[in-house]
Motif scaffolding. Structure first.
Motif, PDB file in Angstrom:
ATOM      1  N   GLY A  66      -0.120 -10.923  -6.269  1.00  0.00           N
ATOM      2  CA  GLY A  66       0.209  -9.727  -5.504  1.00  0.00           C
ATOM      3  C   GLY A  66      -0.820  -8.636  -5.702  1.00  0.00           C
ATOM      4  O   GLY A  66      -1.562  -8.621  -6.686  1.00  0.00           O
ATOM      5  N   ARG A  67      -0.856  -7.737  -4.740  1.00  0.00           N
ATOM      6  CA  ARG A  67      -1.758  -6.591  -4.788  1.00  0.00           C
ATOM      7  C   ARG A  67      -0.945  -5.324  -4.481  1.00  0.00           C
ATOM      8  O   ARG A  67      -0.247  -5.255  -3.466  1.00  0.00           O
ATOM      9  CB  ARG A  67      -2.855  -6.702  -3.733  1.00  0.00           C
ATOM     10  N   ILE A  68      -1.059  -4.342  -5.369  1.00  0.00           N
ATOM     11  CA  ILE A  68      -0.492  -3.032  -5.108  1.00  0.00           C
ATOM     12  C   ILE A  68      -1.641  -2.034  -5.098  1.00  0.00           C
ATOM     13  O   ILE A  68      -2.428  -1.981  -6.046  1.00  0.00           O
ATOM     14  CB  ILE A  68       0.553  -2.630  -6.164  1.00  0.00           C
ATOM     15  N   VAL A  79       0.858  -1.184   0.000  1.00  0.00           N
ATOM     16  CA  VAL A  79       0.000   0.000   0.000  1.00  0.00           C
ATOM     17  C   VAL A  79       0.894   1.234   0.000  1.00  0.00           C
ATOM     18  O   VAL A  79       1.560   1.541   0.994  1.00  0.00           O
ATOM     19  CB  VAL A  79      -0.940   0.034   1.220  1.00  0.00           C
ATOM     20  N   ASN A  80       0.918   1.926  -1.135  1.00  0.00           N
ATOM     21  CA  ASN A  80       1.706   3.155  -1.254  1.00  0.00           C
ATOM     22  C   ASN A  80       0.858   4.332  -0.793  1.00  0.00           C
ATOM     23  O   ASN A  80       0.154   4.968  -1.587  1.00  0.00           O
ATOM     24  CB  ASN A  80       2.141   3.357  -2.713  1.00  0.00           C
ATOM     25  N   ASN A  81       0.941   4.600   0.501  1.00  0.00           N
ATOM     26  CA  ASN A  81       0.149   5.681   1.085  1.00  0.00           C
ATOM     27  C   ASN A  81       0.963   6.943   1.346  1.00  0.00           C
ATOM     28  O   ASN A  81       0.408   8.035   1.416  1.00  0.00           O
ATOM     29  CB  ASN A  81      -0.481   5.192   2.397  1.00  0.00           C
ATOM     30  N   ALA A  82       2.270   6.824   1.499  1.00  0.00           N
ATOM     31  CA  ALA A  82       3.103   7.990   1.819  1.00  0.00           C
ATOM     32  C   ALA A  82       2.901   9.088   0.780  1.00  0.00           C
ATOM     33  O   ALA A  82       2.829   8.832  -0.416  1.00  0.00           O
ATOM     34  CB  ALA A  82       4.575   7.589   1.877  1.00  0.00           C
ATOM     35  N   GLY A  83       2.804  10.307   1.255  1.00  0.00           N
ATOM     36  CA  GLY A  83       2.598  11.433   0.336  1.00  0.00           C
ATOM     37  C   GLY A  83       2.323  12.705   1.107  1.00  0.00           C
ATOM     38  O   GLY A  83       2.804  12.876   2.223  1.00  0.00           O
TER      39      GLY A  83
END
Length: 254
Positions: A138-140, A88-92
């Motif tokens: 996989g899950r992104i 989970v690309n949450n950084a921002g």
């Protein structure tokens, strides 16, 4: 739907508060082996504490998502060189910047927002892709913003542009990684009071502006970090196995 992630390794970036914290806790509550990272050490400690309070555990690490070497090392540790099931690309975010006229934006400010919102997502996807490809699974899930689909409420040019770029990255990676059984999707939150930055933004609107913002939402209420986490859980689950390259607006209706 009974969504569980028992035995799965899940990486969540930007986990020191807000969406990242809610997402990390939600996965941990559903049995995942969660590896949560951020540059905010104190915030990570609080996320870890809240996990203990709900009877679960997290692995937390301080990681700069703009540093490719740190990311590679973190993914190696989290995966044991074998598996990452969900990223989970949450950084921002806006890094403390405020809306200013175009001609006042420095090169450093422009690139800083792109670094944390786009480069980080790209570097993490690069790091987990070989592991996911090897397992053919996989899950992104990338966390963008309504600003990436329209305009930024704050007027920050780099933020709107970076979130739009992240949505483009989502669609491109969905087609590249799909043949390997990997889905790549995007959650675009509306305005949620989820961290110190959004609290300052909310206060800046004043009573009239706050009322106008809420009235512009179909459901006539603000959402919560848990609303965003629920969308992520769905995309990461077996129920979304034939969904990829999609952007889900979680904004109460616009």
């Amino acid at each position: 739907m009974n969504i569980r992630f028992d035995g799965q390794t899940v990486i969540v970036t930007g986990a020191a508060h807000g969406f990242g914290r809610a997402i990390s806790l939600a996965f941990a509550e559903r049995g995942a082996n969660v590896w949560a990272c951020d540059v905010n050490r104190d915030g990570l400690a609080l996320t870890e504490q809240q996990a203990r309070e709900q009877g679960t555990a997290l692995n937390v690490r301080v990681v700069d998502v703009t540093d490719r070497e740190q990311i590679q090392a973190f993914v190696q540790e989290a995966s044991g060189g074998e598996r990452v099931d969900v990223l989970v690309n949450n950084a921002g975010g806006v890094l403390g910047q405020v809306g200013r006229p175009l001609e006042e934006i420095s090169e450093e400010d422009w690139h800083a927002i792109f670094g944390v919102n786009v480069d980080g997502a790209f570097y993490f996807a690069q790091a987990v892709a070989p592991l996911m490809k090897a397992r053919h699974s996989g899950r992104i899930v990338n966390i963008s913003s309504g600003a990436g689909l329209g305009v930024s409420l704050t007027g920050i040019q780099a933020y709107a542009s970076a979130k739009a770029a992240q949505i483009g990255l989502t669609r491109q990676l969905a087609h590249e990684l799909g043949p390997f059984g990997i889905t790549v999707n995007n959650v675009a939150p509306g305005f949620v009071r989820s961290n110190p930055t959004t609290e300052r933004q909310w206060e800046s609107y004043g009573e009239a502006g706050q009322r106008k913002l809420v009235e512009g939402i179909a459901l006539k209420k603000l959402g919560t970090p848990e609303d965003i986490a629920s969308a992520v859980l769905f995309f990461a689950s077996e129920y979304a196995g034939w969904i990829t390259g999609q952007v889900l607006s979680v904004d109460g209706g616009k």
